[in-house]
Design a protein around this motif. Structure first.
Motif, PDB file in Angstrom:
ATOM      1  N   ASN A   1      27.253 -12.626 -48.058  1.00  0.00           N
ATOM      2  CA  ASN A   1      26.536 -12.235 -49.267  1.00  0.00           C
ATOM      3  C   ASN A   1      25.073 -12.599 -49.100  1.00  0.00           C
ATOM      4  O   ASN A   1      24.719 -13.477 -48.309  1.00  0.00           O
ATOM      5  CB  ASN A   1      27.121 -12.914 -50.511  1.00  0.00           C
ATOM      6  N   SER A   2      24.207 -11.930 -49.853  1.00  0.00           N
ATOM      7  CA  SER A   2      22.762 -12.120 -49.685  1.00  0.00           C
ATOM      8  C   SER A   2      22.269 -13.453 -50.216  1.00  0.00           C
ATOM      9  O   SER A   2      21.131 -13.845 -49.951  1.00  0.00           O
ATOM     10  CB  SER A   2      22.007 -10.981 -50.382  1.00  0.00           C
ATOM     11  N   PHE A   3      23.116 -14.177 -50.968  1.00  0.00           N
ATOM     12  CA  PHE A   3      22.723 -15.485 -51.491  1.00  0.00           C
ATOM     13  C   PHE A   3      22.990 -16.607 -50.483  1.00  0.00           C
ATOM     14  O   PHE A   3      22.666 -17.770 -50.746  1.00  0.00           O
ATOM     15  CB  PHE A   3      23.486 -15.787 -52.786  1.00  0.00           C
ATOM     16  N   ASN A   4      23.614 -16.265 -49.357  1.00  0.00           N
ATOM     17  CA  ASN A   4      24.031 -17.263 -48.369  1.00  0.00           C
ATOM     18  C   ASN A   4      24.958 -18.308 -48.989  1.00  0.00           C
ATOM     19  O   ASN A   4      24.929 -19.483 -48.633  1.00  0.00           O
ATOM     20  CB  ASN A   4      22.825 -17.944 -47.719  1.00  0.00           C
ATOM     21  N   SER A   5      25.762 -17.857 -49.939  1.00  0.00           N
ATOM     22  CA  SER A   5      26.737 -18.740 -50.576  1.00  0.00           C
ATOM     23  C   SER A   5      27.959 -18.881 -49.691  1.00  0.00           C
ATOM     24  O   SER A   5      28.453 -17.893 -49.139  1.00  0.00           O
ATOM     25  CB  SER A   5      27.144 -18.167 -51.939  1.00  0.00           C
TER      26      SER A   5
END
Length: 338
Positions: A41-45
């Motif tokens: 995911n783009s949040f690097n979660s």
């Protein structure tokens, strides 16, 4: 721990999820070498792994990808000796809404894991099934020989994944064992599940609790027992080509579960039926109760939270976690989460 897995590098798919994060923690604490496959995911979660202590996060190798992508799966698995495959879509109501996504993730995703394991010569694959594949019990307790009934798109997708896993054993000799957990509960579980739904509603001050059907029974499995089941399956030299139930061998209704949670939280509640939470009549699984003798025989696994007293102990630990302010803040108890 056998010699094959003692020094093995282990890939855990779905490591960012509820059970996967607990499993990853347990493996790291045992000194294992773990690669955690999390959903890109783009949040690097990293999902629930973000909430683990630094001692855990610093001792795992994280790979962000998607099990639906065969190239990413194979890249993640490179250099690994064993795979614990937990990545899946599991919410039953959402499977009514988006069945295609369940086939993509649960069937094609499992195919990608199996094919990569075959290509790379992985020594042991532990594939995750679910008690939902049994549908409403035709006999109890449910043994591994019980008929499979795809009463929801979710359960149908998991039946397909299980059969693919078996086919890779019979066709190619892939050393795969299928672990079939019954209803796992505990800290970090999604509010789409019934136990967190009840706890979070009470914890946020509600006394009229919205639920779906309360008469169905379940065999609830505390998450630490489920984790021990996965590790037992990983370390055993037995079970290849077989399905093994992981369950508590204790049956309890949803209504009785709600009462036990209310008692644990020293609260009186009223339960009302929320129509949107009801499954279609023929899709509801009315009874689940696990026979766990095979797990004991093959893996030496028995539940630490079995029976009514064990269930109450697991509920108390779950309530304690959910009612911590920082944890409760993660949940939207006023919104029905499918």
């Amino acid at each position: 721990m056998n010699q094959t897995t003692a020094n093995a590098k282990i890939l855990v798919t779905g490591a960012d999820g509820f059970i996967g994060s607990h499993l990853t923690e347990a493996l790291v604490r045992q000194g294992r070498k773990v690669k955690a496959f999390v959903l890109y995911n783009s949040f690097n979660s990293w999902g629930w792994l973000d909430h683990c202590g630094a001692d855990i996060r610093q001792n795992i190798e994280v790979f962000a990808g998607d099990v639906r992508d065969p190239n990413g799966v194979k890249a993640a698995m490179a250099g690994c000796d064993a795979v614990l495959h937990l990545a899946a879509l599991i919410a039953i109501p959402y499977s009514y809404h988006s069945p295609h996504t369940y086939v993509d993730t649960n069937v094609n995703g499992t195919l990608n894991v199996l094919q990569a394991a075959r290509d790379l010569g992985v020594k042991r694959v532990v594939h995750t099934s679910t008690s939902e594949v049994y549908g409403t019990a035709k006999f109890v307790p449910i043994t591994e020989e019980h008929p499979l009934q795809g009463q929801s798109p979710y359960s149908a997708s998991k039946i397909g994944a299980d059969q693919l896993a078996y086919s890779y054993y019979t066709s190619f000799g892939l050393p795969v064992v299928t672990v079939r957990p019954f209803n796992t509960y505990g800290p970090r579980q999604s509010a789409r599940a019934v136990i967190p739904t009840i706890i979070t509603q009470i914890a946020k001050g509600q006394r009229v609790i919205k639920l779906g059907a309360v008469t169905p029974t379940r065999d609830f499995n505390y998450v630490q027992d489920t984790v021990r089941g996965f590790i037992a399956a990983l370390d055993s030299t037995q079970g290849v080509g077989e399905v093994v139930n992981i369950g508590s061998n204790f049956e309890v209704s949803i209504g009785e579960t709600a009462k036990l949670i209310a008692e644990t939280m020293n609260t009186k509640i009223d339960i009302v039926t929320d129509e949107v939470r009801l499954r279609p009549e023929n899709s509801e699984v009315n009874r689940l109760w696990a026979d766990n003798a095979k797990a004991a025989r093959l893996f030496g696994w028995t539940p630490g939270y079995g029976g009514r007293e064990g269930f109450k102990r697991g509920l108390a630990e779950t309530v304690a976690w959910f009612t911590q302010e920082d944890n409760l803040r993660e949940y939207k108890a006023d919104i029905y989460n499918i």
